[in-house]
Design a protein around this motif. Sequence first.
Motif, PDB file in Angstrom:
ATOM      1  N   LYS A 105     -59.577  11.047 -56.546  1.00  0.00           N
ATOM      2  CA  LYS A 105     -59.397  11.114 -58.138  1.00  0.00           C
ATOM      3  C   LYS A 105     -58.567  12.157 -59.016  1.00  0.00           C
ATOM      4  O   LYS A 105     -57.494  11.660 -59.537  1.00  0.00           O
ATOM      5  CB  LYS A 105     -60.583  10.725 -59.262  1.00  0.00           C
ATOM      6  N   GLY A 106     -58.737  12.823 -58.278  1.00  0.00           N
ATOM      7  CA  GLY A 106     -57.837  14.298 -58.911  1.00  0.00           C
ATOM      8  C   GLY A 106     -56.526  14.284 -58.650  1.00  0.00           C
ATOM      9  O   GLY A 106     -55.473  14.501 -59.095  1.00  0.00           O
ATOM     10  N   VAL A 107     -56.263  14.695 -57.282  1.00  0.00           N
ATOM     11  CA  VAL A 107     -55.060  14.150 -57.130  1.00  0.00           C
ATOM     12  C   VAL A 107     -53.827  13.448 -57.102  1.00  0.00           C
ATOM     13  O   VAL A 107     -52.914  13.626 -57.731  1.00  0.00           O
ATOM     14  CB  VAL A 107     -54.125  14.450 -55.031  1.00  0.00           C
ATOM     15  N   SER A 108     -54.577  12.233 -57.843  1.00  0.00           N
ATOM     16  CA  SER A 108     -53.823  10.987 -57.857  1.00  0.00           C
ATOM     17  C   SER A 108     -53.904  11.263 -59.884  1.00  0.00           C
ATOM     18  O   SER A 108     -52.396  10.755 -59.962  1.00  0.00           O
ATOM     19  CB  SER A 108     -54.843  10.124 -58.204  1.00  0.00           C
ATOM     20  N   GLY A 109     -54.998  11.463 -60.674  1.00  0.00           N
ATOM     21  CA  GLY A 109     -54.582  11.946 -61.424  1.00  0.00           C
ATOM     22  C   GLY A 109     -53.331  12.847 -61.828  1.00  0.00           C
ATOM     23  O   GLY A 109     -52.983  12.849 -62.563  1.00  0.00           O
ATOM     24  N   ASP A 110     -53.642  13.942 -60.680  1.00  0.00           N
ATOM     25  CA  ASP A 110     -52.163  15.345 -60.406  1.00  0.00           C
ATOM     26  C   ASP A 110     -51.015  14.910 -61.141  1.00  0.00           C
ATOM     27  O   ASP A 110     -49.851  15.028 -61.507  1.00  0.00           O
ATOM     28  CB  ASP A 110     -52.463  16.070 -59.754  1.00  0.00           C
ATOM     29  N   VAL A 111     -51.277  13.681 -60.169  1.00  0.00           N
ATOM     30  CA  VAL A 111     -49.498  13.020 -60.409  1.00  0.00           C
ATOM     31  C   VAL A 111     -49.123  11.704 -60.307  1.00  0.00           C
ATOM     32  O   VAL A 111     -48.020  11.169 -60.786  1.00  0.00           O
ATOM     33  CB  VAL A 111     -49.173  12.825 -58.538  1.00  0.00           C
ATOM     34  N   GLY A 112     -50.323  11.201 -61.601  1.00  0.00           N
ATOM     35  CA  GLY A 112     -49.633   9.908 -62.050  1.00  0.00           C
ATOM     36  C   GLY A 112     -50.282   8.518 -61.751  1.00  0.00           C
ATOM     37  O   GLY A 112     -49.502   7.744 -62.388  1.00  0.00           O
ATOM     38  N   ALA A 113     -50.561   8.558 -60.594  1.00  0.00           N
ATOM     39  CA  ALA A 113     -50.554   7.390 -60.132  1.00  0.00           C
ATOM     40  C   ALA A 113     -52.311   7.153 -60.326  1.00  0.00           C
ATOM     41  O   ALA A 113     -53.887   6.563 -60.390  1.00  0.00           O
ATOM     42  CB  ALA A 113     -51.562   7.522 -58.714  1.00  0.00           C
ATOM     43  N   ASP A 114     -51.807   6.377 -61.693  1.00  0.00           N
ATOM     44  CA  ASP A 114     -53.302   5.752 -62.507  1.00  0.00           C
ATOM     45  C   ASP A 114     -53.868   5.049 -61.671  1.00  0.00           C
ATOM     46  O   ASP A 114     -55.181   4.908 -61.762  1.00  0.00           O
ATOM     47  CB  ASP A 114     -52.912   4.908 -63.742  1.00  0.00           C
ATOM     48  N   ALA A 115     -53.616   3.564 -61.274  1.00  0.00           N
ATOM     49  CA  ALA A 115     -54.251   2.727 -60.597  1.00  0.00           C
ATOM     50  C   ALA A 115     -55.549   3.462 -59.648  1.00  0.00           C
ATOM     51  O   ALA A 115     -56.122   2.629 -59.208  1.00  0.00           O
ATOM     52  CB  ALA A 115     -53.684   1.432 -59.769  1.00  0.00           C
ATOM     53  N   ILE A 116     -54.673   4.392 -58.647  1.00  0.00           N
ATOM     54  CA  ILE A 116     -55.490   4.833 -57.163  1.00  0.00           C
ATOM     55  C   ILE A 116     -56.394   5.658 -58.462  1.00  0.00           C
ATOM     56  O   ILE A 116     -58.016   5.854 -57.745  1.00  0.00           O
ATOM     57  CB  ILE A 116     -55.118   5.702 -56.622  1.00  0.00           C
ATOM     58  N   ARG A 117     -55.986   6.477 -59.353  1.00  0.00           N
ATOM     59  CA  ARG A 117     -56.990   7.421 -59.916  1.00  0.00           C
ATOM     60  C   ARG A 117     -58.289   6.471 -60.385  1.00  0.00           C
ATOM     61  O   ARG A 117     -59.760   6.859 -60.428  1.00  0.00           O
ATOM     62  CB  ARG A 117     -57.066   7.756 -60.784  1.00  0.00           C
ATOM     63  N   GLU A 118     -57.803   5.175 -61.534  1.00  0.00           N
ATOM     64  CA  GLU A 118     -58.549   4.765 -61.970  1.00  0.00           C
ATOM     65  C   GLU A 118     -59.741   3.909 -60.667  1.00  0.00           C
ATOM     66  O   GLU A 118     -61.105   4.154 -60.529  1.00  0.00           O
ATOM     67  CB  GLU A 118     -57.898   3.352 -62.884  1.00  0.00           C
ATOM     68  N   LYS A 119     -59.434   3.515 -59.833  1.00  0.00           N
ATOM     69  CA  LYS A 119     -60.380   2.624 -58.106  1.00  0.00           C
ATOM     70  C   LYS A 119     -60.836   3.848 -57.939  1.00  0.00           C
ATOM     71  O   LYS A 119     -62.342   3.140 -57.234  1.00  0.00           O
ATOM     72  CB  LYS A 119     -59.020   1.935 -57.537  1.00  0.00           C
TER      73      LYS A 119
END
Length: 120
Positions: free
Chosen positions: A70-84
Amino acid sequence: MDTLNTQHALSKEKLWNKEAAISRLGGNEGLLNRIVEMFLAQIEQKQNALQASAEAEDAEGVRFNSHAMKGVSGDVGADAIREKAAEIEVKAKQGDLSNVVSDMAVLDELIQQTVDVMRA
């Protein structure tokens, strides 16, 4: 967002919100590009660690690894990965791994689609 069919309908922006990520970095696209490279280098390792925890039915491992993703995905703007990943993390905190196999299938698909968008 529980079926793979739903995931295919996601826009490129939902998979990778590049503009929001650049904005969070003060408009520094060069910095974002370096962060994206780090993300691409790490995501498979994080995915494998989460999968291993899920297969072991290790709720704490699933919580820890989904939180990291969730953290690394949020950093890069990978919103769908972050949410899942956030959804998986909440379930793991509650000790609920009943849907972890289907959640991982959706997450794997999101990761593949996001990586494809980032590399395009």
